[in-house]
Scaffold this active site. Structure first.
Site, PDB file in Angstrom:
ATOM      1  N   HIS A  49      -3.620   1.230  -1.086  1.00 33.19           N
ATOM      2  CA  HIS A  49      -2.503   0.857  -0.177  1.00 33.19           C
ATOM      3  C   HIS A  49      -3.794  -0.928   0.435  1.00 33.19           C
ATOM      4  CE1 HIS A  49       1.130   0.117   1.281  1.00 33.19           C
ATOM      5  NE2 HIS A  49       0.352  -0.118   3.153  1.00 33.19           N
ATOM      6  N   HIS A  96       7.780  -1.451   1.102  1.00 35.98           N
ATOM      7  CA  HIS A  96       7.743   0.005   2.332  1.00 35.98           C
ATOM      8  C   HIS A  96       8.349   1.227   1.012  1.00 35.98           C
ATOM      9  CE1 HIS A  96       6.653   1.669   6.289  1.00 35.98           C
ATOM     10  NE2 HIS A  96       5.654   1.442   5.706  1.00 35.98           N
TER      11      HIS A  96
END
Length: 757
Positions: A49, A96
């Protein structure tokens, strides 16, 4: 003694999501065994990430050339393009996904909050937001739960923050049932001379923490987003952040005031990996070190450990680098907005990040180790089989049905049944029940809102306006990742052009499965190459974006989903084109209409089979057609336009008419006048009306302009096909069939609403 105080073992590294060889590299870099705190810091910064370790090598080659470019991709929090002598547009899209799969309301809400901070930390005031969503079919109870709560989370956060929603897109496929995709985009405006940066600073400056207090929410959020969704994921709710939009509003105003007064040297929001990310990235890019005293950080929980301070992803927080003499003024501004701003450290000439808590040292390492020494990989890839998703194909709902039969035996009941089924399919139905929950008017900038080609919003008090869109075509990419992604870029380009704007720049969110599986990596690699090639040929720079891997459960990966956000510019807001038809006008096809049934969404819904025969795509034809459309608009020869995409000619035409009826023209009908000519050219009604095409628009214009439009089209060598006329009726005259548009419109607009109750 805190657990943070002990040595970090290989077992700790594996538990934190690091690979064994990565642990060995850490020991080599440090020349010793890391402390647990240091290991936790590496786990956040070397996670997929944060480090993009499986994608950065590919992404470095993305096309990003433009004289308007004010920052290269990856240099700042968001992309920046010049739109006038003194103004810049700042924009970005991020995912998200994992948090939204576990806690859909908070996951979606904090996704909106995070992307807002990326924009206003650069000194830009957010103008509009957009979103791209993917869910399993809403006939399933849990999919409905995810859909309703994601939409509610987006709405509550954005509406409370006071930022208009300009548009978005939604697609349903059961590969997303356990792993929905929630991509949030924000577009803001900044004075060029007030643009802020995270890449400045030097020794002897103060490090300030500002905003909300730190808690334990979101700890290990970055590493949580770097693995597949499983049953165990639902036990990791602490990795999901909790947002407060009212606090974010205060933070935005305080931050912008400090930036516009020139009080801040550098600034970074605390997103993924929290404080460790913002401090290490700032120090590494600036070439200095930092000493941080964690006990000075305001907290809302007791007995937090040092690594928890560092990795917390509590929302609404900022890291500022400031000169000593500006500290008090910054403190006063944040206090005015009822927020805390505290000095928590200093920058140093020694290029080390030193972490202390209550006088004891827990970490000492070069910030470059966390940022620049992160491992980079290009994974194995291999052409894949489409049966990765074949088991998730919908039940063929149009099996045995086709327009050919209906047209040959023109029975109204059969036609009405067919179109009712078509328009009630969630992917064809109106998305108004979703975007009606968003505030699209706030800020008084709206010219064109959601539901049309692109959102168009005015910029400041001048004549400038921005067109914004977000597009994806997961089905095309699953069938051919290179061509499918080129089609996705082209569709975004058409949406911007159909709104009367010139395309300026691209941001992207690349949603794929586990990159360690060669099949998944093949799709990712081909999509990146296709995106870059399309951007280069259309001459639209890619300004940045986001990669989201591990969108996968034990049932397999989601459809590969590269999402394209695009921004366009109108130098005169009065030239904005709507996508609704007008009464007493003609409608024609403009462009290289070449429909193909195979590869289309209708074909997939009819057969349940993925094809690899996508519609032909020439980006030269895309540019040529868009150029003509904009020329016709400049000459005021068009009333409106809509691009053709999913659902083909029939859905584009019906949407054109429904939009006109929704805006007060209740008796707006349409009569085909050239059906026999179209039939002669394309032979098959299914292909003609339900096949999909690139490089094509429906245009609506007053009758007296037809010859002039045809003349210009011939001169530019762009096909122009007259279709028919709008009329004061409730009828859609489809050959020998006359269908009630009122009945079809009711089905179209209400079909999705039942799933949101």
């Amino acid at each position: 003694m805190f657990p943070s105080d002990r040595a970090g073992t290989k077992e700790d590294a594996l538990n934190l999501g690091l690979l064994e060889k990565e642990y060995e590299k850490i020991c080599m870099l440090l020349g010793r065994t890391p402390t647990f705190t240091e290991l936790a810091m590496f786990s956040g910064m070397w996670s997929e990430h944060c480090s993009y370790k499986n994608s950065k090598l590919l992404l470095r080659n993305l096309y990003c050339e433009s004289p308007r470019l004010l920052a290269r991709p990856g240099e700042e929090n968001a992309g920046v393009l010049k739109i006038s002598d003194n103004l810049a547009v700042v924009f970005k899209i991020e995912s998200h996904n994992h948090p939204s799969a576990i806690e859909p309301y908070q996951g979606a809400a904090t996704g909106v909050g995070g992307i807002m901070r990326d924009v206003f930390t650069m000194g830009a005031r957010p103008l509009v937001s957009l979103n791209s969503l993917r869910f399993g079919y809403p006939t399933d109870k849990r999919n409905r739960y995810l859909l309703k709560n994601v939409v509610r989370g987006i709405a509550d956060y954005g509406n409370s923050l006071g930022i208009a929603c300009a548009g978005g897109e939604v697609f349903f496929h059961d590969s997303y049932s356990k792993n929905p995709l929630v991509n949030a985009m924000t577009v803001g405006i900044a004075p060029i001379d007030k643009l802020a940066s995270a890449r400045r600073g030097q020794a002897g400056q103060y490090v300030m923490y500002a905003g909300a207090r730190t808690g334990r929410d979101g700890i290990h959020g970055a590493s949580f987003a770097s693995k597949e969704i499983s049953e165990d994921s639902f036990e990791e709710r602490s990795a999901v952040q909790v947002g407060d939009p009212f606090l974010e509003k205060l933070l935005m105003e305080a931050t912008l005031e400090c930036l516009h007064k020139g009080l801040v040297v550098a600034i970074q929001d605390m997103g993924a990996a929290g404080l460790v990310s913002s401090t290490s990235e700032m120090a590494s890019s600036g070439g200095f070190g930092m000493i941080l005293d964690l006990e000075k950080i305001p907290t809302r929980e007791k007995d937090m450990e040092p690594y928890e301070y560092l990795l917390s992803e509590s929302q609404e927080r900022m890291l500022l680098l400031v000169e000593r003499e500006k500290v008090q003024e910054i403190h006063n501004i944040f206090a005015k907005w009822e927020l805390e701003a505290q000095v928590i450290g200093v920058t140093t000439a020694a290029k080390e990040l030193v972490i202390r808590y209550q006088g004891k040292e827990y970490a000492r390492l070069s910030p470059d180790f966390l940022v620049k020494e992160a491992p980079l990989y290009e994974r194995e890839f291999s052409p894949t089989r489409r049966d990765l998703w074949q088991s998730k194909a919908p039940r063929p709902i149009f099996e045995g049905e086709d327009l050919e039969t209906i047209m040959e035996i023109p029975l109204l009941s059969k036609a009405l049944e067919f179109f009712s089924k078509l328009l009630s399919e969630p992917n064809f139905a109106s998305k108004a029940p979703i975007y009606e929950q968003y505030d699209c008017e706030v800020g008084l900038g709206r010219i064109i809102g959601p539901g049309e080609n692109a959102g168009v919003y005015r910029v400041g008090e001048g004549s400038l306006a921005l067109a914004v869109t977000v597009d994806g075509n997961s089905l095309y990419v699953a069938q051919d990742p290179f061509e499918g992604t080129r089609h996705t870029v082209a569709e975004a380009y058409r949406n911007i052009s159909a709104a009367g704007a010139y395309a300026l720049g691209i941001t992207n969110c690349l949603n794929f499965g586990n990159p360690y599986k060669p099949d998944n990596y093949y799709y990712f690699r081909q999509a990146v190459l296709g995106m870059s090639q399309a951007a280069k040929e259309l001459n639209v720079p890619i300004t940045g974006g986001n990669v989201s891997f591990y969108n996968e459960s034990e049932e397999g990966p989601v459809l590969p989903t590269p999402t394209i956000g695009m921004v366009g510019l109108l130098e005169d807001e009065k030239e904005a084109l709507t996508s609704h038809a007008f009464l007493d006008c003609e409608i024609a096809l403009l462009g290289f209409f070449n429909p193909r049934l195979e590869g289309s969404l209708f074909h997939y819904l009819k057969t349940g089979i993925l094809s690899d025969r996508l519609p032909p795509l020439s980006l030269k034809e895309e540019k040529k057609t868009a150029g003509l459309l904009l020329q016709l608009n400049k000459k005021k020869l068009l009333r409106s336009a809509i691009d053709l995409s999913s659902g083909g000619l029939i859905l584009g035409l019906l949407r054109f008419l429904f939009a006109g009826r929704r805006l007060g023209q209740k008796h707006l009908g349409f009569a085909f006048k050239s059906l026999s000519l179209l039939r002669e050219e394309f032979r098959n009604y299914d292909t003609l009306f339900l096949g999909e095409t690139a490089s094509t628009y429906l245009v609506c214009y007053e009758r007296e302009h037809r010859d002039k439009i045809a003349e210009l089209a011939q001169r530019e060598q762009v096909p122009f096909r007259y279709l028919g006329e709008t009329e004061a009726s409730d009828s859609f005259s489809f050959g020998k069939l006359h269908i009630s548009l009122r009945l079809l419109q009711e089905i179209y607009e209400e079909s999705l609403r039942v799933y949101l109750r």
